[in-house]
Design a protein around this motif. Structure first.
Motif, mmCIF file in Angstrom:
data_model
loop_
_atom_site.group_PDB
_atom_site.id
_atom_site.type_symbol
_atom_site.label_atom_id
_atom_site.label_comp_id
_atom_site.label_asym_id
_atom_site.label_seq_id
_atom_site.Cartn_x
_atom_site.Cartn_y
_atom_site.Cartn_z
ATOM 1 N N THR A 1 16.371 -21.092 68.322
ATOM 2 C CA THR A 1 16.577 -21.392 69.965
ATOM 3 C C THR A 1 15.605 -20.740 70.721
ATOM 4 N N ALA A 2 15.188 -21.095 71.746
ATOM 5 C CA ALA A 2 14.254 -20.378 72.569
ATOM 6 C C ALA A 2 14.067 -18.868 72.584
ATOM 7 N N TYR A 3 15.107 -18.233 72.683
ATOM 8 C CA TYR A 3 15.208 -16.871 72.446
ATOM 9 C C TYR A 3 15.224 -16.193 71.075
ATOM 10 N N GLU A 4 15.525 -16.963 70.047
ATOM 11 C CA GLU A 4 15.086 -16.545 68.716
ATOM 12 C C GLU A 4 13.588 -16.681 68.571
ATOM 13 N N SER A 5 13.089 -17.625 69.062
ATOM 14 C CA SER A 5 11.653 -17.944 68.991
ATOM 15 C C SER A 5 11.024 -16.830 69.674
ATOM 16 N N LEU A 6 11.414 -16.550 70.849
ATOM 17 C CA LEU A 6 10.746 -15.324 71.539
ATOM 18 C C LEU A 6 10.910 -14.082 70.838
ATOM 19 N N VAL A 7 12.001 -13.786 70.168
ATOM 20 C CA VAL A 7 12.272 -12.556 69.604
ATOM 21 C C VAL A 7 11.120 -12.642 68.351
ATOM 22 N N ALA A 8 11.041 -13.603 67.694
ATOM 23 C CA ALA A 8 10.148 -13.651 66.410
ATOM 24 C C ALA A 8 8.693 -13.471 66.794
ATOM 25 N N ILE A 9 8.227 -14.045 68.189
ATOM 26 C CA ILE A 9 6.955 -13.761 68.713
ATOM 27 C C ILE A 9 6.734 -12.472 69.140
ATOM 28 N N VAL A 10 7.598 -11.625 69.757
ATOM 29 C CA VAL A 10 7.622 -10.416 70.189
ATOM 30 C C VAL A 10 7.380 -9.679 69.267
ATOM 31 N N LEU A 11 8.225 -9.688 68.096
ATOM 32 C CA LEU A 11 8.072 -8.708 66.853
ATOM 33 C C LEU A 11 7.028 -8.769 65.952
ATOM 34 N N ALA A 12 6.164 -9.969 66.349
ATOM 35 C CA ALA A 12 5.140 -10.369 65.647
ATOM 36 C C ALA A 12 3.811 -9.807 66.114
ATOM 37 N N TRP A 13 3.946 -9.149 67.332
ATOM 38 C CA TRP A 13 2.819 -8.801 68.153
ATOM 39 C C TRP A 13 2.090 -7.858 67.314
ATOM 40 N N PRO A 14 0.634 -7.775 67.600
ATOM 41 C CA PRO A 14 -0.071 -6.645 67.032
ATOM 42 C C PRO A 14 0.316 -5.497 68.059
ATOM 43 N N ASP A 15 -0.293 -4.231 67.647
ATOM 44 C CA ASP A 15 -0.044 -3.216 68.369
ATOM 45 C C ASP A 15 -0.262 -3.323 69.688
ATOM 46 N N GLU A 16 -1.260 -3.831 70.327
ATOM 47 C CA GLU A 16 -1.352 -3.870 71.795
ATOM 48 C C GLU A 16 -1.839 -5.357 72.259
ATOM 49 N N PRO A 17 -1.059 -6.349 72.273
ATOM 50 C CA PRO A 17 -1.468 -7.569 72.635
ATOM 51 C C PRO A 17 -1.852 -7.410 74.349
ATOM 52 N N ALA A 18 -2.913 -8.453 74.694
ATOM 53 C CA ALA A 18 -3.441 -8.200 75.835
ATOM 54 C C ALA A 18 -2.698 -8.905 76.938
ATOM 55 N N LEU A 19 -1.549 -8.169 77.164
ATOM 56 C CA LEU A 19 -0.790 -8.671 78.519
ATOM 57 C C LEU A 19 -0.791 -7.484 79.385
ATOM 58 N N HIS A 20 -0.553 -7.999 80.604
ATOM 59 C CA HIS A 20 -0.428 -7.168 81.924
ATOM 60 C C HIS A 20 0.922 -6.571 81.863
ATOM 61 N N GLU A 21 1.192 -5.221 82.345
ATOM 62 C CA GLU A 21 2.435 -4.672 82.239
ATOM 63 C C GLU A 21 3.599 -5.649 82.966
ATOM 64 N N ARG A 22 3.276 -6.229 83.899
ATOM 65 C CA ARG A 22 4.385 -7.060 84.424
ATOM 66 C C ARG A 22 4.854 -8.155 83.660
ATOM 67 N N ASP A 23 3.896 -8.536 82.793
ATOM 68 C CA ASP A 23 4.145 -9.452 81.798
ATOM 69 C C ASP A 23 5.334 -8.841 80.833
ATOM 70 N N TYR A 24 5.109 -7.823 80.237
ATOM 71 C CA TYR A 24 5.928 -7.152 79.393
ATOM 72 C C TYR A 24 7.267 -7.031 80.148
ATOM 73 N N VAL A 25 7.275 -6.603 81.338
ATOM 74 C CA VAL A 25 8.590 -6.296 82.095
ATOM 75 C C VAL A 25 9.310 -7.619 82.306
ATOM 76 N N GLN A 26 8.670 -8.773 82.350
ATOM 77 C CA GLN A 26 9.132 -10.036 82.578
ATOM 78 C C GLN A 26 9.692 -10.557 81.319
ATOM 79 N N ILE A 27 9.259 -10.111 80.135
ATOM 80 C CA ILE A 27 9.618 -10.562 78.845
ATOM 81 C C ILE A 27 10.784 -9.824 78.515
ATOM 82 N N ALA A 28 10.716 -8.591 78.875
ATOM 83 C CA ALA A 28 11.930 -7.712 78.538
ATOM 84 C C ALA A 28 13.176 -7.882 79.300
#
Length: 111
Positions: free
Chosen positions: A9-36
């Motif tokens: 599902t879309a959420y399962e794909s999102l979970v897989a992507i988030v867990l595969a992130w390197p230590d610090e992907p180049a996202l803004h704080e607000r992007d992390y908050v929206q994903i969270a």
């Protein structure tokens, strides 16, 4: 997990992507908050499904006990305010994954 055809599902794909992130992907704080926020909302929905399945089991069931442990952990982890960090976002993804895993174990016999 997955849809009726076994695709993630879309959420399962999102979970897989988030867990595969390197230590610090180049996202803004607000992007992390929206994903969270997305992950937290979905975790609450999966937790509600898990709760509905768990209460149907006998009180002395081991599967119910394990589901209640996961639900308790979800409640503790979903309560604090969200932070715009990789760690917070990945913790939300781990919680969604754990809830899905427990839900799958409770519903395997139904399929």
């Amino acid at each position: 997990m997955g849809d009726q055809l076994g695709r993630p599902t879309a959420y399962e794909s999102l979970v897989a992507i988030v867990l595969a992130w390197p230590d610090e992907p180049a996202l803004h704080e607000r992007d992390y908050v929206q994903i969270a926020l997305q992950l937290t909302g979905h975790a609450r929905a999966v937790a509600a499904d898990l709760q509905q399945h768990a209460v149907r089991l006998p009180k002395d069931s081991g599967r119910r006990a394990l589901a209640e442990v996961v639900l308790g952990e979800a409640d503790r982890r979903l309560t604090p305010p969200l932070q715009g960090t990789v760690r917070c976002t990945q913790n939300g993804a781990r919680m969604v994954r754990a809830l899905y895993e427990r839900l799958d174990r409770l519903t395997d016999h139904i399929r």
